[in-house]
Write an enzyme that holds these catalytic residues in place. Structure first.
Site, PDB file in Angstrom:
ATOM      1  CD  GLN A 124      -6.112   9.534   3.035  1.00 15.99           C
ATOM      2  OE1 GLN A 124      -6.772   8.509   3.203  1.00 15.99           O
ATOM      3  NE2 GLN A 124      -4.862   9.655   3.440  1.00 15.99           N
ATOM      4  CG  HIS A 132      -8.102   7.060  -2.209  1.00 16.53           C
ATOM      5  ND1 HIS A 132      -7.773   6.608  -3.462  1.00 16.53           N
ATOM      6  CD2 HIS A 132      -7.838   6.045  -1.358  1.00 16.53           C
ATOM      7  CE1 HIS A 132      -7.329   5.364  -3.366  1.00 16.53           C
ATOM      8  NE2 HIS A 132      -7.357   4.999  -2.103  1.00 16.53           N
ATOM      9  CG  PHE A 156      -2.335  -0.294   1.000  1.00 20.33           C
ATOM     10  CD1 PHE A 156      -2.719  -1.473   0.403  1.00 20.33           C
ATOM     11  CD2 PHE A 156      -3.324   0.621   1.349  1.00 20.33           C
ATOM     12  CE1 PHE A 156      -4.066  -1.748   0.162  1.00 20.33           C
ATOM     13  CE2 PHE A 156      -4.665   0.365   1.116  1.00 20.33           C
ATOM     14  CZ  PHE A 156      -5.039  -0.825   0.516  1.00 20.33           C
ATOM     15  NE  ARG A 188      -4.863   5.943   0.571  1.00 17.69           N
ATOM     16  CZ  ARG A 188      -5.731   5.230   1.278  1.00 17.69           C
ATOM     17  NH1 ARG A 188      -6.515   5.816   2.164  1.00 17.69           N
ATOM     18  NH2 ARG A 188      -5.833   3.935   1.084  1.00 17.69           N
ATOM     19  CD  GLU A 243      -2.801   3.645  -1.097  1.00 21.38           C
ATOM     20  OE1 GLU A 243      -3.248   4.807  -1.146  1.00 21.38           O
ATOM     21  OE2 GLU A 243      -2.185   3.195  -0.123  1.00 21.38           O
ATOM     22  CG  HIS A 284     -10.629   7.568   0.966  1.00 18.92           C
ATOM     23  ND1 HIS A 284     -11.547   6.616   0.575  1.00 18.92           N
ATOM     24  CD2 HIS A 284      -9.664   6.890   1.642  1.00 18.92           C
ATOM     25  CE1 HIS A 284     -11.149   5.421   0.977  1.00 18.92           C
ATOM     26  NE2 HIS A 284     -10.014   5.556   1.648  1.00 18.92           N
ATOM     27  NE  ARG A 306      -7.327   6.465   6.564  1.00 21.93           N
ATOM     28  CZ  ARG A 306      -7.563   5.432   5.738  1.00 21.93           C
ATOM     29  NH1 ARG A 306      -6.965   4.272   5.922  1.00 21.93           N
ATOM     30  NH2 ARG A 306      -8.385   5.579   4.716  1.00 21.93           N
ATOM     31  CG  LEU A 348     -11.544   3.513  -2.850  1.00 19.15           C
ATOM     32  CD1 LEU A 348     -10.767   4.810  -2.770  1.00 19.15           C
ATOM     33  CD2 LEU A 348     -11.360   2.718  -1.572  1.00 19.15           C
TER      34      LEU A 348
HETATM   35  C1  LIG Z   1     -14.755   3.070  -0.024  1.00 14.12           C
HETATM   36  C2  LIG Z   1     -13.823   3.036   1.141  1.00 14.12           C
HETATM   37  C3  LIG Z   1     -12.873   2.037   1.226  1.00 14.12           C
HETATM   38  C4  LIG Z   1     -12.009   1.995   2.320  1.00 14.12           C
HETATM   39  N1  LIG Z   1     -11.066   0.998   2.377  1.00 14.12           N
HETATM   40  C5  LIG Z   1     -10.256   0.934   3.468  1.00 14.12           C
HETATM   41  C6  LIG Z   1      -9.291  -0.103   3.578  1.00 14.12           C
HETATM   42  O1  LIG Z   1      -9.146  -0.963   2.707  1.00 14.12           O
HETATM   43  N2  LIG Z   1      -8.520  -0.124   4.698  1.00 14.12           N
HETATM   44  C7  LIG Z   1      -8.635   0.791   5.694  1.00 14.12           C
HETATM   45  O2  LIG Z   1      -7.924   0.707   6.694  1.00 14.12           O
HETATM   46  N3  LIG Z   1      -9.564   1.773   5.606  1.00 14.12           N
HETATM   47  C8  LIG Z   1     -10.375   1.863   4.530  1.00 14.12           C
HETATM   48  N4  LIG Z   1     -11.301   2.868   4.455  1.00 14.12           N
HETATM   49  C9  LIG Z   1     -11.555   3.692   5.643  1.00 14.12           C
HETATM   50  C10 LIG Z   1     -12.366   2.870   6.662  1.00 14.12           C
HETATM   51  O3  LIG Z   1     -13.249   2.017   5.977  1.00 14.12           O
HETATM   52  C11 LIG Z   1     -13.172   3.740   7.604  1.00 14.12           C
HETATM   53  O4  LIG Z   1     -12.382   4.772   8.116  1.00 14.12           O
HETATM   54  C12 LIG Z   1     -13.705   2.903   8.768  1.00 14.12           C
HETATM   55  O5  LIG Z   1     -14.381   1.759   8.281  1.00 14.12           O
HETATM   56  C13 LIG Z   1     -14.625   3.723   9.656  1.00 14.12           C
HETATM   57  O6  LIG Z   1     -15.230   2.863  10.576  1.00 14.12           O
HETATM   58  P1  LIG Z   1     -16.009   3.417  11.842  1.00 14.12           P
HETATM   59  O7  LIG Z   1     -16.382   2.245  12.662  1.00 14.12           O
HETATM   60  O8  LIG Z   1     -15.226   4.495  12.482  1.00 14.12           O
HETATM   61  O9  LIG Z   1     -17.303   4.118  11.237  1.00 14.12           O
HETATM   62  P2  LIG Z   1     -18.399   3.658  10.172  1.00 14.12           P
HETATM   63  O10 LIG Z   1     -18.178   2.304   9.632  1.00 14.12           O
HETATM   64  O11 LIG Z   1     -18.521   4.790   9.219  1.00 14.12           O
HETATM   65  O12 LIG Z   1     -19.686   3.560  11.042  1.00 14.12           O
HETATM   66  C14 LIG Z   1     -20.322   4.693  11.565  1.00 14.12           C
HETATM   67  C15 LIG Z   1     -21.494   4.207  12.372  1.00 14.12           C
HETATM   68  O13 LIG Z   1     -22.063   5.296  13.063  1.00 14.12           O
HETATM   69  C16 LIG Z   1     -23.457   5.256  12.944  1.00 14.12           C
HETATM   70  N5  LIG Z   1     -23.962   6.626  13.089  1.00 14.12           N
HETATM   71  C17 LIG Z   1     -23.501   7.759  12.503  1.00 14.12           C
HETATM   72  N6  LIG Z   1     -24.252   8.810  12.880  1.00 14.12           N
HETATM   73  C18 LIG Z   1     -25.188   8.331  13.732  1.00 14.12           C
HETATM   74  C19 LIG Z   1     -26.273   8.901  14.438  1.00 14.12           C
HETATM   75  N7  LIG Z   1     -26.584  10.204  14.343  1.00 14.12           N
HETATM   76  N8  LIG Z   1     -27.030   8.097  15.210  1.00 14.12           N
HETATM   77  C20 LIG Z   1     -26.779   6.771  15.303  1.00 14.12           C
HETATM   78  N9  LIG Z   1     -25.785   6.175  14.633  1.00 14.12           N
HETATM   79  C21 LIG Z   1     -25.003   6.941  13.866  1.00 14.12           C
HETATM   80  C22 LIG Z   1     -23.705   4.647  11.580  1.00 14.12           C
HETATM   81  O14 LIG Z   1     -24.991   4.059  11.520  1.00 14.12           O
HETATM   82  C23 LIG Z   1     -22.605   3.594  11.540  1.00 14.12           C
HETATM   83  O15 LIG Z   1     -23.030   2.425  12.184  1.00 14.12           O
HETATM   84  C24 LIG Z   1     -12.115   2.951   3.346  1.00 14.12           C
HETATM   85  C25 LIG Z   1     -13.054   3.970   3.234  1.00 14.12           C
HETATM   86  C26 LIG Z   1     -13.870   4.039   2.130  1.00 14.12           C
HETATM   87  C27 LIG Z   1     -14.789   5.192   2.008  1.00 14.12           C
END
Ligand SMILES: Cc1cc2nc3c(=O)[nH]c(=O)nc-3n(C[C@H](O)[C@H](O)[C@H](O)COP(=O)(O)OP(=O)(O)OC[C@H]3O[C@@H](n4cnc5c(N)ncnc54)[C@H](O)[C@@H]3O)c2cc1C
Length: 571
Positions: A235, A237, A121, A281, A250, A351, A386, A247
């Site tokens: 960020q 991407h 990566f 990135r 990468e 991203h 990041r 997306l």
């Molecule tokens: C397309 C894509 C691909 C990616 N690929 C990678 C990768 O390969 N490797 C890597 O390390 N990172 C990757 N990332 C980044 C990574 O996926 C995210 O940063 C990470 O999954 C975020 O997880 P989280 O648990 O913090 O939040 P999220 O998975 O975004 O979850 C947020 C949660 O909060 C809840 N929520 C939000 N607001 C409220 C509210 N008002 N009331 C109740 N619930 C609420 C939502 O329902 C959800 O359950 C990628 C990002 C994207 C966009």
């Protein structure tokens, strides 16, 4: 009378961070703590399921990787703004998370010899992105969700929209939320809380994020008096598929894909002679935007969008089919291009947000009894930029840490009871202020204008002039009469949740732009044309934004530097 539901620990968010926190809290409490997961979506629709390329961890020290190397790559990637004690803790806890997931059923991809496979990566000195084809988030979410549902003491509130934190006397007491199915407003009380509400990328329209990735959790914390940290660092991407912004991981470049301009030139050799397409990135996205601005990009006839080509040819059809099958399917379905045959048109896309709710190294916020984890939080290991595959890892590590901390904290405590007045103030804000509110401005137009302002002025390259224009525009939008709801039904009222999301978006956008305007240097993803150099003397510090009536009040806090003294970055 507002209904009150009682639990020991209230976790907001069911992505990787929220689920991992719930499992750890359940485990550490020996099944005793009563845990609620409140999520505005169906749990498995959380944005984490879309993570594609990998989860970073040191698995093969005998083959040349090391914790020091992962730590250094992360600090260098962060442009030295990461807290190095947090980074050390992160890299040392990560390997066991990979094996823990494996024990819970995670189908990691394999090497020829049957051991867990890893790929390269951007910004890494060793290929340490652990993967499951190109669907790492989907499989990790499935693994954690299955594990969480095995605990009787975890209750899911799915499709409940959290609106505020309940706190009195500097003490977390619970949250308020609306059940989307019925429109009922309730207080969900808890002795401890964990905000795991994800990132805020939908401040931009061209984004890789789910439509639900709005900064609700950050806005809720900010309104509760908790500062947001380092919000200027967003960020972009390098490879968002045009025109959707989906997306293209990468991992494509990690497996050998090339970026080419309209002359067929592998232009990254100019910007990062050693790492080329696999520089960090921020560096790759700046290289791409420079190529585009200097006229060496392509233009999409239909949309007018500029782009560059991502060429899959060196990867070969076999590997594309076995390791990038999801990307191939996306490209065929959303662009009508099979990347085995033709390059994909890509451009930098919003991203990830490096900033978030300010926490200490244990994920604790300044509000007693409240922690934050995952993309919503800023610990900080990502600093100004990041590295890919470090976010899913961060969710796992600080999900685990905060879950354990919260479980220990609630032991022997009784459930706090906020005053009726505290709850009714929030009920009034939502129902009198918005549901029955009046106003002549269409909230969807406000959202559209906000996203345009951000795309124009708060993108890969920034200037004081552009940022000032954005700040002025956001403040004008905040004054518009958009806080009203045309749809008066109670059942699944998305009009109400859209307006609530928009209110938070405007609040957080104001923070992003204020922090960016104040930081008169270029560092990581924050690249100022009018201040093109990094300025460690004045700016090696975290930004903290507090909510005040006149707008965000900014303070600064020191960066923890241990082993790695700031140096100029070269890739
Ligand atoms: C397309 C894509 C691909 C990616 N690929 C990678 C990768 O390969 N490797 C890597 O390390 N990172 C990757 N990332 C980044 C990574 O996926 C995210 O940063 C990470 O999954 C975020 O997880 P989280 O648990 O913090 O939040 P999220 O998975 O975004 O979850 C947020 C949660 O909060 C809840 N929520 C939000 N607001 C409220 C509210 N008002 N009331 C109740 N619930 C609420 C939502 O329902 C959800 O359950 C990628 C990002 C994207 C966009």
């Amino acid at each position: 009378m507002v209904e009150s539901l009682k639990h020991d620990i209230v976790i907001v968010g069911s992505g990787l961070a929220g689920l991992r926190a719930a499992i750890e809290a359940a485990r550490v409490s020996g099944g005793k703590a009563d845990i609620a997961i409140v999520t505005k979506l169906q749990a498995m629709r959380s944005h984490s399921i879309s993570a594609e390329g990998g989860t970073a961890a040191v698995l093969y020290p005998e083959l040349g990787d090391s914790l020091e190397s992962h730590a250094f790559d992360t600090v260098k990637g962060s442009d030295y703004l990461a807290d190095q004690d947090a980074v050390d803790r992160f890299v040392s806890l990560m390997p066991q998370e990979i094996y823990q997931l494996e024990h819970w059923g995670m189908p990691w991809s394999r090497r020829e010899d049957g051991r867990i496979a890893q790929r390269n990566f951007g910004g890494y000195s060793y290929p340490r992105a652990t993967f499951a084809e190109d669907k790492v988030g989907f499989f990790e979410m499935q693994t954690l969700y299955d594990t969480a549902t095995k605990y009787d003491n975890i209750t899911f509130y799915q499709e409940w929209f959290a609106t505020s934190i309940l706190a009195e006397g500097g003490q977390f007491m619970g949250i308020t939320a609306i059940e989307r199915k019925t429109g009922n407003f309730a207080a969900i009380l808890g002795k401890a809380g964990i905000m795991a509400t994800g990132g805020s990328g939908r401040l931009y329209s061209f984004a890789t994020y789910a439509y639900s990735s709005t900064p609700d959790g950050m806005a809720i914390a900010y309104r509760a008096g908790i500062p947001l940290k380092d919000m200027e660092f967003i960020q972009f991407h390098p490879s968002g598929l045009i025109p959707s912004g989906i997306l293209i991981t990468e991992a494509v470049r990690g497996e050998g894909g090339l970026l080419l301009n309209k002359d067929g030139d592998r232009f990254m050799k100019k910007y990062a002679p050693e790492k080329l397409e696999l520089a960090s990135r921020d560096v790759v996205s700046r290289g791409m935007m420079t190529e585009i601005e200097e006229g060496r990009g392509f233009k999409d006839e239909k949309t007018g969008l500029d782009y560059l080509n991502l060429d899959f040819a060196p990867i070969g059809a076999e590997k594309i089919k076995s390791r990038l099958s999801g990307i191939r399917e996306i490209a065929i379905k959303f662009k009508g291009i099979d990347p085995i045959e033709k390059p994909l048109p890509v451009r930098p896309v919003c991203h990830y947000v490096m900033g978030g709710i300010d926490t200490n190294i244990d994920g604790a916020t300044r509000l007693k009894g409240l922690w934050a984890a995952g993309e919503a939080a800023c610990v900080s290991i990502n600093g100004a930029n990041r590295l890919g595959a470090n976010s899913t890892s961060e969710c796992l590590v600080w999900g685990k840490i905060t879950g354990a901390e919260a479980a220990k904290y609630v032991e022997g405590k009784s459930t706090p009871q906020p005053s009726n007045e505290t709850i009714m103030i929030e009920a009034g804000r939502i129902f009198d202020g918005i549901f029955h509110g009046r106003g002549g401005t269409n909230p969807y137009e406000v959202r559209d204008k906000l996203q345009r302002l951000m795309a124009k002025n708060v993108f890969v390259f920034r200037t004081g002039e552009g940022l000032s224009e954005a700040l002025k525009g956001i403040r004008e939008l905040k004054k518009e009469e958009y806080l009203h709801c045309e749809d008066k039904s109670r059942i699944y009222n998305t009009n109400l949740s859209d307006v609530l999301e928009l209110e938070g978006m405007l609040l957080v956008a104001e923070v992003v732009v204020s922090c960016a305007l104040a930081r008169t240097e270029s560092r990581g993803a924050h690249s100022r044309r009018d201040f093109p150099k990094r300025d460690d003397k004045n700016w090696l510090k975290h930004t903290l934004a507090y909510q005040k009536d006149a707008g965000p009040a900014l303070e600064y806090s020191p960066v923890t530097v241990t082993r790695y003294k700031p140096m100029e970055r070269h890739y």
